[in-house]
Motif scaffolding. Structure first.
Motif, PDB file in Angstrom:
ATOM      1  N   THR A 111      48.951  44.703  48.542  1.00 37.79           N
ATOM      2  CA  THR A 111      49.132  45.154  49.926  1.00 37.79           C
ATOM      3  C   THR A 111      48.541  46.553  50.115  1.00 37.79           C
ATOM      4  O   THR A 111      48.706  47.422  49.239  1.00 37.79           O
ATOM      5  N   GLY A 151      50.767  41.767  45.853  1.00 31.96           N
ATOM      6  CA  GLY A 151      50.965  40.716  46.842  1.00 31.96           C
ATOM      7  C   GLY A 151      49.802  39.744  46.968  1.00 31.96           C
ATOM      8  O   GLY A 151      49.946  38.696  47.604  1.00 31.96           O
ATOM      9  N   ARG A 177      49.712  51.237  36.040  1.00 34.49           N
ATOM     10  CA  ARG A 177      49.934  52.679  36.208  1.00 34.49           C
ATOM     11  C   ARG A 177      51.095  52.948  37.166  1.00 34.49           C
ATOM     12  O   ARG A 177      51.754  53.984  37.085  1.00 34.49           O
TER      13      ARG A 177
HETATM   14  C1  LIG Z   1      44.725  47.421  40.717  1.00 33.53           C
HETATM   15  C2  LIG Z   1      44.729  48.583  39.724  1.00 33.53           C
HETATM   16  C3  LIG Z   1      45.315  48.095  38.421  1.00 33.53           C
HETATM   17  C4  LIG Z   1      43.246  48.966  39.480  1.00 33.53           C
HETATM   18  O1  LIG Z   1      43.218  50.094  38.668  1.00 33.53           O
HETATM   19  P1  LIG Z   1      41.882  50.944  38.561  1.00 33.53           P
HETATM   20  O2  LIG Z   1      42.156  52.013  37.592  1.00 33.53           O
HETATM   21  O3  LIG Z   1      40.742  50.028  38.317  1.00 33.53           O
HETATM   22  O4  LIG Z   1      41.610  51.516  39.996  1.00 33.53           O
HETATM   23  P2  LIG Z   1      42.382  52.684  40.737  1.00 33.53           P
HETATM   24  O5  LIG Z   1      43.830  52.635  40.439  1.00 33.53           O
HETATM   25  O6  LIG Z   1      41.656  53.939  40.510  1.00 33.53           O
HETATM   26  O7  LIG Z   1      42.225  52.191  42.248  1.00 33.53           O
HETATM   27  C5  LIG Z   1      41.021  52.382  42.976  1.00 33.53           C
HETATM   28  C6  LIG Z   1      41.386  53.014  44.294  1.00 33.53           C
HETATM   29  O8  LIG Z   1      42.119  52.060  45.080  1.00 33.53           O
HETATM   30  C7  LIG Z   1      43.329  52.613  45.465  1.00 33.53           C
HETATM   31  N1  LIG Z   1      44.326  51.543  45.524  1.00 33.53           N
HETATM   32  C8  LIG Z   1      44.728  50.749  44.526  1.00 33.53           C
HETATM   33  N2  LIG Z   1      45.634  49.867  44.978  1.00 33.53           N
HETATM   34  C9  LIG Z   1      45.778  50.102  46.288  1.00 33.53           C
HETATM   35  C10 LIG Z   1      46.578  49.547  47.302  1.00 33.53           C
HETATM   36  N3  LIG Z   1      47.400  48.524  47.068  1.00 33.53           N
HETATM   37  N4  LIG Z   1      46.489  50.061  48.561  1.00 33.53           N
HETATM   38  C11 LIG Z   1      45.645  51.079  48.806  1.00 33.53           C
HETATM   39  N5  LIG Z   1      44.870  51.651  47.899  1.00 33.53           N
HETATM   40  C12 LIG Z   1      44.940  51.167  46.637  1.00 33.53           C
HETATM   41  C13 LIG Z   1      43.647  53.625  44.395  1.00 33.53           C
HETATM   42  O9  LIG Z   1      44.565  54.573  44.909  1.00 33.53           O
HETATM   43  C14 LIG Z   1      42.294  54.215  44.138  1.00 33.53           C
HETATM   44  O10 LIG Z   1      41.989  55.103  45.193  1.00 33.53           O
HETATM   45  P3  LIG Z   1      41.171  56.440  44.925  1.00 33.53           P
HETATM   46  O11 LIG Z   1      39.865  56.002  44.355  1.00 33.53           O
HETATM   47  O12 LIG Z   1      41.083  57.023  46.295  1.00 33.53           O
HETATM   48  O13 LIG Z   1      42.011  57.221  43.986  1.00 33.53           O
HETATM   49  C15 LIG Z   1      45.497  49.823  40.260  1.00 33.53           C
HETATM   50  O14 LIG Z   1      44.794  50.309  41.388  1.00 33.53           O
HETATM   51  C16 LIG Z   1      46.877  49.500  40.640  1.00 33.53           C
HETATM   52  O15 LIG Z   1      47.784  49.433  39.805  1.00 33.53           O
HETATM   53  N6  LIG Z   1      47.121  49.283  41.955  1.00 33.53           N
HETATM   54  C17 LIG Z   1      48.431  48.960  42.467  1.00 33.53           C
HETATM   55  C18 LIG Z   1      48.791  47.539  42.090  1.00 33.53           C
HETATM   56  C19 LIG Z   1      50.171  47.164  42.601  1.00 33.53           C
HETATM   57  O16 LIG Z   1      51.187  47.390  41.965  1.00 33.53           O
HETATM   58  N7  LIG Z   1      50.217  46.669  43.830  1.00 33.53           N
HETATM   59  C20 LIG Z   1      51.411  46.339  44.493  1.00 33.53           C
HETATM   60  C21 LIG Z   1      51.295  46.810  45.928  1.00 33.53           C
HETATM   61  S1  LIG Z   1      52.684  46.172  46.855  1.00 33.53           S
HETATM   62  C22 LIG Z   1      52.266  44.563  47.105  1.00 33.53           C
HETATM   63  O17 LIG Z   1      51.169  44.171  46.903  1.00 33.53           O
HETATM   64  C23 LIG Z   1      53.329  43.669  47.561  1.00 33.53           C
HETATM   65  C24 LIG Z   1      53.985  42.946  46.398  1.00 33.53           C
HETATM   66  O18 LIG Z   1      53.905  43.451  45.306  1.00 33.53           O
HETATM   67  O19 LIG Z   1      54.575  41.868  46.593  1.00 33.53           O
END
Ligand SMILES: CC(C)(COP(=O)(O)OP(=O)(O)OC[C@H]1O[C@@H](n2cnc3c(N)ncnc32)[C@H](O)[C@@H]1OP(=O)(O)O)[C@@H](O)C(=O)NCCC(=O)NCCSC(=O)CC(=O)O
Length: 500
Positions: A111, A151, A177
């Motif tokens: 998300t 999500g 992370r």
């Molecule tokens: C997907 C990743 C493993 C990829 O890692 P990487 O090291 O390759 O890349 P990164 O972390 O530098 O991410 C690249 C850029 O995208 C941004 N970014 C990552 N995930 C994002 C998100 N969900 N929304 C908005 N921006 C996001 C980072 O801040 C970063 O921005 P910049 O380059 O500006 O620093 C990590 O980004 C991550 O853990 N993301 C969150 C995953 C997660 O837990 N999602 C749950 C969301 S809630 C959801 O989805 C609902 C649910 O869970 O049911």
């Protein structure tokens, strides 16, 4: 490792030059967006070369028209906000309306954090659109790319009929992370990987992008097979020279237990022309005793659920997970209106603490219920041993075939002898009196057709499995050509009338 972006993926998967974008200008979220977020969107567009985190469109694979939806990780980590969700749903709905199979290639951080809860809730409409597509009997195939999280993994990433993952990909629910920041420790290594999900029975295979087109083409050849009923084929003469209900049941049992007797894998290897193995329940369980595959016998497409006695442990032959895997196959058959073939070859269901606690009896009941009521043509084949509830669970189909030395009994004849005579010594006598062998099963209306073994399948394995394959093709096509209401009514009457 360099990873393909969304357009590169589409390029490598679709026939050259066939991609046609369906995308229009991204919608604005109701209530508008902040200047800071607008600037982030602009920067993301500059960086990625696309205008949102999702691209959608259509193209062809080996000449067959398909719809595609793919995530662009370089656009705000492929995250899903209102506009991306809208684009996804529009494309899925269009694919459904146009009767196209749908391929999804997510890569996402989940998300979109900038859009918060309202974006989070879009998981519901995306899920609904995918389910409507599936309910229309259309295949939905998922390629989980690096990285797919949150999500996206928990909605359109996990709803495929068939799901494969990219090698070395990070595929997980919570990003590692994020976990570390919240809990102050690292998430365990090698858990959130495509390879581990394969090991656990969550995804069907781990495949590089260069192999996706070929795999999809073969998968769709089977899954779209029910849309065009094949022309009828001649009925092969595969009957034994004589069928005598008084023949020796114990001789059949001995023959079915010969170690060199061909099993379901030999059948598929020799007699099927397409075989695509699936892996586990897709929900985190697998049992090597059951093989689940998409296959074609001649021109007849089907889903095969086969008991593989070479991979069944003598103490734990087939546990509840095997039947949950079988039920996955039944659901696929029901949804895609694809014929189902079951292969019975088991010394019995697992008898253990684990099996009891895993709900073995309930799984037998649910398999019987799902199979007997399956709204798709079905054929079962007693290939060898058919012992107990684990065997019966895969029996109730439209047509029941048996190898000449196949048999079906409430439990192993040794067990029946132990119940009645308090010794296993009288197993042969019990088998005879219980009427377990194929000629008796046919006389009693349990089996419709016996496939000859010329002296013994173990002595002519290739000819035998070829004969079985021809019979399956004929039976499947005959069933596909019949109106389903008539077929289902006959199936119900048949089981209602057995024994009276
Ligand atoms: C997907 C990743 C493993 C990829 O890692 P990487 O090291 O390759 O890349 P990164 O972390 O530098 O991410 C690249 C850029 O995208 C941004 N970014 C990552 N995930 C994002 C998100 N969900 N929304 C908005 N921006 C996001 C980072 O801040 C970063 O921005 P910049 O380059 O500006 O620093 C990590 O980004 C991550 O853990 N993301 C969150 C995953 C997660 O837990 N999602 C749950 C969301 S809630 C959801 O989805 C609902 C649910 O869970 O049911």
């Amino acid at each position: 490792m360099t990873r393909l972006n969304a357009l590169e993926l589409v390029d490598i998967v679709l026939d050259e030059g066939s991609y046609l974008s369906w995308d229009t200008t991204p919608v604005q979220p109701a209530g508008g967006i902040s200047d800071a977020y607008a600037a982030e969107l602009e920067a993301a567009a500059q960086k990625s070369g696309v205008d949102e985190s999702i691209i959608t469109g259509e193209g062809t694979i080996a000449g067959r028209r398909v719809a595609v939806i793919a995530g662009e990780f370089r656009f705000l980590a492929g995250s899903i906000g209102v506009a991306a969700a809208e684009r996804l749903v529009d494309a899925i709905e269009r694919a459904t309306l146009e009767g196209l199979p749908l391929l999804a290639g997510p890569a996402s951080g989940g998300t979109r954090m900038q859009e918060g809860t309202i974006a989070f809730l879009s998981m519901v409409k995306i899920t609904n659109a995918v389910i409507a597509h599936r309910k229309a009997g259309l295949p939905y195939l998922v390629y989980l790319r690096h990285p797919t999280t949150g999500g996206v993994f928990a909605s359109w990433g996990s709803l495929g009929h068939v799901t494969v993952a990219e090698p070395g990909s990070l595929i997980g629910f919570l990003g590692p992370r994020v976990f570390e920041a919240i809990y102050g420790e690292k998430f365990p290594e090698n858990v959130q990987t495509g390879e581990n999900l394969h090991k656990m029975g969550i995804v069907d295979a781990v495949i590089g992008p260069e192999r996706i087109a070929g795999t999809v083409s073969r998968v769709l050849d089977v899954l779209m097979g029910a849309k065009e009923v094949p022309s009828s084929v001649p009925d092969p003469d595969t009957a034994p020279d004589s069928v005598d209900p008084n023949s020796d049941a114990w001789a059949a049992i001995t023959s079915s237990r010969r170690p060199e007797r061909p099993g379901v894998r030999d059948l598929l290897r020799t007699a099927a022309n397409t075989v695509l193995p699936l892996n586990g329940t897709g929900e985190g369980e697998k049992d090597p005793g059951l093989l689940l595959a998409l296959a074609k016998f001649g021109s007849a497409p089907c889903i095969v659920l086969g008991q593989d006695r070479f991979r069944q442990d003598s103490r734990e032959p087939m546990g509840p997970a095997a039947l949950r895997e079988a039920r996955r196959g039944m659901r696929l058959a029901a949804e895609l209106h694809l014929p189902l073939v079951t292969v019975i070859d088991t010394p019995g269901a697992a008898l253990s603490k684990e099996a009891e606690e895993g709900g073995i009896a309930g799984e037998i009941a649910r398999s019987l219920a799902d199979l007997a009521n399956l709204d798709a043509p079905s054929v079962s084949l007693i290939l060898g041993e058919g012992s107990g509830g684990g065997a019966l669970a895969l029996i109730p189909t439209d047509r029941v075939l048996s190898a000449e030395h196949g048999w079906l009994s409430p439990l192993p004849p040794e067990g029946a002898s132990a119940i009645v005579h308090r010794t296993t010594e009288r197993a042969a006598e019990m088998a005879q009196s219980q009427g377990v062998h194929a000629p008796m099963l046919q006389a009693n209306g349990v089996v419709d057709r016996i496939i000859a073994e010329h002296s013994d399948a173990s002595d002519e394995p290739l000819d035998f499995v070829a004969r079985v394959g021809e019979t399956l093709e004929y039976e499947l096509i005959s069933l596909m050509r019949e109106p389903s209401a008539r077929r289902l009514a006959r199936r119900m009457d048949r089981y209602r009338g057995l024994g009276i």
